[in-house]
Enzyme design. Sequence first.
Site, short mmCIF file in Angstrom:
data_model
loop_
_atom_site.label_atom_id
_atom_site.label_comp_id
_atom_site.label_asym_id
_atom_site.label_seq_id
_atom_site.Cartn_x
_atom_site.Cartn_y
_atom_site.Cartn_z
CE LYS A 129 -3.86 -1.44 2.86
NZ LYS A 129 -4.12 -1.71 4.23
N1 GLU Z 1 -5.52 -6.58 8.58
C1 GLU Z 1 -4.60 -7.53 8.01
C2 GLU Z 1 -4.07 -6.97 6.71
O1 GLU Z 1 -4.66 -6.03 6.16
C3 GLU Z 1 -5.26 -8.86 7.72
C4 GLU Z 1 -5.33 -9.68 8.92
C5 GLU Z 1 -6.00 -11.04 8.76
O2 GLU Z 1 -6.61 -11.34 7.73
O3 GLU Z 1 -5.93 -11.79 9.71
O4 GLU Z 1 -3.08 -7.46 6.25
#
Ligand code: GLU
Length: 302
Positions: A271
């Site tokens: 990102k």
């Molecule tokens: N919030 C995490 C990310 O954007 C993903 C976490 C998960 O899927 O356990 O990489």
Amino acid sequence: MSAASPVAEERRVFRFAPSPNGLLHLGHAYSALLNHDLARAAGGAFLLRLEDIDRARCTPAFERRILDDLQWLGLGWDAAPRRQHEHFDDYATALDALQGEGLVYPGFMTRGETRAFASAFEEREGLPWPRDPDGAPLYPALDRDLGEAERRGRIAAGEPFAWRLDMGAALERLSAELAFEESGGGGREAVRADPALWGDVVLARFDTPTSYHLAVSVDDALQGVTDVVRGRDLLPSTSVHRLLQALLGLPVPRYHHHDLILGGDGRKLSKSRGDAAVRTLGEAGLTPEDIRRMVGLGLAPR
Ligand code: GLU
């Protein structure tokens, strides 16, 4: 499929859990679409969770754009999205339980101090200081055995700290080795969890009442998630989640860690480098079907 089971079929629950700290890129699109398709194919539910505990980097504007992008991709979710920052009490309750078991201590060393400690050790001893699966030096835990009075004094004086899991003590509580079911390699296999690789992980910080590991473990349980489908980069973290599930008495989902979508340079999409945002691709005239093809998925299930 195996022979019919006498118990009622479980309703499978999948989730996509982005952090609203940037735009969705192709890797996120793949994960979201795959979770959605698997949920629909299983006649199950597809849930959304916004992992927004980092109040400095996550913004309502990114959240709106993520929800818009998911809708543009043709995805709908089966319940109101769960925003982690609205549930800090749930994580505090879990942290309290672990504190009550004597498994948590305040660690006062910063990341920079930990790195400096590791380099000094390596120079002095000529031996590598252990690192976690992300390459960060393990926490030296010099303050694991600080007396209660000193801990209280330093906290009262406003010194920053992180609540850390005493990994050694936590592992001693277990009555059996931990494992989880993983299907990312093709078939289903039992993978042994090895949380010790992470050392004394952070569960919360003095100014943030949870960490990724604690919040994801609590939320998967509270949202009734039966199937965690996410990128392969998170496979090592699953060992910590499996340990927290055991310590907190939470159900254990199945796991499927999928391949990552790589950029043209062979690197993981990011990102922060502004890689291949779904929005940019849409603005350049690509359709949701084009995106599905680009990430290797067929037509949307009806
Ligand atoms: N919030 C995490 C990310 O954007 C993903 C976490 C998960 O899927 O356990 O990489």
